[in-house]
Write an enzyme that holds these catalytic residues in place. Structure first.
Site, PDB file in Angstrom:
ATOM      1  N   GLU A 149      -6.000  -0.208  -3.450  1.00 27.41           N
ATOM      2  CA  GLU A 149      -4.802  -1.003  -3.710  1.00 27.41           C
ATOM      3  C   GLU A 149      -3.766  -0.250  -4.553  1.00 27.41           C
ATOM      4  O   GLU A 149      -3.383  -0.677  -5.647  1.00 27.41           O
ATOM      5  CB  GLU A 149      -5.181  -2.325  -4.388  1.00 27.41           C
ATOM      6  CG  GLU A 149      -5.995  -3.249  -3.513  1.00 27.41           C
ATOM      7  CD  GLU A 149      -6.323  -4.563  -4.182  1.00 27.41           C
ATOM      8  OE1 GLU A 149      -6.647  -5.531  -3.466  1.00 27.41           O
ATOM      9  OE2 GLU A 149      -6.291  -4.641  -5.433  1.00 27.41           O
ATOM     10  N   GLU A 307     -10.567  -6.784   2.673  1.00 28.73           N
ATOM     11  CA  GLU A 307     -11.035  -7.777   1.694  1.00 28.73           C
ATOM     12  C   GLU A 307     -10.437  -9.140   2.019  1.00 28.73           C
ATOM     13  O   GLU A 307      -9.278  -9.242   2.434  1.00 28.73           O
ATOM     14  CB  GLU A 307     -10.604  -7.410   0.265  1.00 28.73           C
ATOM     15  CG  GLU A 307     -11.258  -6.189  -0.331  1.00 28.73           C
ATOM     16  CD  GLU A 307     -10.803  -5.979  -1.781  1.00 28.73           C
ATOM     17  OE1 GLU A 307     -10.395  -6.971  -2.432  1.00 28.73           O
ATOM     18  OE2 GLU A 307     -10.836  -4.826  -2.246  1.00 28.73           O
TER      19      GLU A 307
END
Length: 387
Positions: A149, A307
């Site tokens: 991320e 995710e």
């Protein structure tokens, strides 16, 4: 090029190092029951695999990957470079970011590295290379997961100098820069590159990062940050490719995250992947837009849903439990938009810190009679029958 698999991979982030090893047997028994075939491993394991600058210890990762292979599961192996270990921050304090308000941070949290730090670049690249050297031929390896991320910006002197160099490359001359930014406004005309300061709370912004006096410099700084973080990714990917020329490499995006231009990254990813955490009261068009963005990045190629929560999101914001059937609906929405994997954060709940209340396939009690586990297992069976 997404990883070639006989079915849609089903699984997600697995952090067995957070639990005693005797729990691992129960993890894999439950994984089999839930149809879990893919594990994302090592996302935040830098301090475990490199406890000192001159010391690497792959003991735990060896056992995790060997166990996955023995259970016929595949691994998306992360480089673990999204959170620096304490020893690195202590030995090389310039690796700690300077924030939007001009404060040099001390060690803590995650996503805490300065992308302009030579020490960070050298050591993160070395770690990625060592991991690839060790695991390139491991039977469990399915894909590489670089960092995690990517986001945030640093405003230290190193990054300010790098920004000025980037501006020279983009604009060529100060006259061109002044014209592009319209610096005759408010007496901003620059006569030397060293006069340029990164846009922050101390310079062009007020009321936070969304309010700037000079849109040109702020937009260029976003572009610079994209390139600075992309440089970190490319350095790690190059280190991996030195030992593993074939295994697909990705990093997980965050949907419509505004500060980074994901289209600049797309050519350098073997496949796109992203983490989907829409607010539970958001309309279904919100994740739909992000799914389409991810598929569009690679000209229609499938992407991975890296995710999603199987139940709740509770590390920074506290959201209610997903309603019955909502996980299945969200997963098949992703598949319908081109997702080639359905993965979760996380497989077993963290034992402590801010993610201990984040949703997981397996809760702290390790039970298999919960509604969440039942829904994950039913979804796993459906994905198996889809082939």
């Amino acid at each position: 090029m997404t990883p070639r698999t006989p079915k849609i991979p089903h699984g997600g982030d697995y952090n067995p190092e957070q639990w005693p090893e005797e729990v691992w047997d129960e993890d894999h028994r439950l994984f089999t029951r839930a149809g879990i075939d893919t594990l994302t491993v090592g996302v935040f394991s830098w301090s475990l695999t490199q406890p000192a600058e001159d010391t690497y210890d792959f003991t735990v990762l060896d056992r995790v990957l060997d166990r996955a292979a023995a259970e016929d599961r595949r691994v998306c192996l992360a480089t673990g470079t999204a959170a620096v270990p304490p020893w690195l921050a202590k030995k090389y304090p310039e690796v700690n970011r300077t924030d939007f308000e001009g404060r040099r941070h001390r060690y803590g949290r995650r996503h805490n590295f300065c992308p302009g730090s030579p020490a960070y670049r050298r050591l993160s690249t070395a770690l990625a290379g060592r991991l690839a050297e060790r695991y390139a031929d491991h039977p469990a390896l399915l894909a590489w997961h670089v960092n995690n991320e990517y986001g945030g910006a640093c405003y230290c002197d190193l990054c300010a100098d790098a920004f000025r160099a980037w501006l020279r490359g983009r604009h060529g001359t100060l006259d061109a820069l002044n014209e592009a930014w319209w610096t005759t406004f408010w007496s901003h005309r620059y006569t030397d590159w060293d006069q340029i300061e990164p846009p922050s709370a101390l310079t062009e912004h007020w009321r936070g990062p969304d309010h700037t006096a000079f849109q040109g410099i702020t937009l260029d700084h976003h572009r610079f940050t994209t390139d600075a973080l992309l440089g970190c990714f490319l350095a790690e990917k190059e280190a991996i490719r030195a030992h593993d020329p074939d295994t697909p490499v990705t990093t997980n995006f965050m949907g419509t995250y505004r500060p980074l231009d994901y289209h600049r990254w797309a050519p350098h990813l073997d496949f796109a992947s992203w983490d989907s955490y829409p607010p539970l009261d958001a309309p279904p068009t919100v994740p739909a837009l992000a799914h389409d963005l991810m598929r569009g990045l690679k000209d229609g190629a499938p992407f991975w849903l890296m995710e999603q929560t199987p139940s709740t999101t509770a590390c920074r914001d506290v959201n209610p439990l997903r309603r019955p059937g909502e996980l299945r609906l969200a997963t098949f929405q992703a598949v319908a938009h081109g997702a080639d994997a359905a993965l979760y954060f996380q497989m077993r709940a963290s034992r402590g810190a801010c993610e201990k209340y984040h949703g997981a396939v397996i809760g702290h009690a390790g039970r298999d009679d919960t509604r969440v586990f039942g829904e994950v297992a039913a979804l796993g069976e459906e994905l198996r029958t889809l082939g």
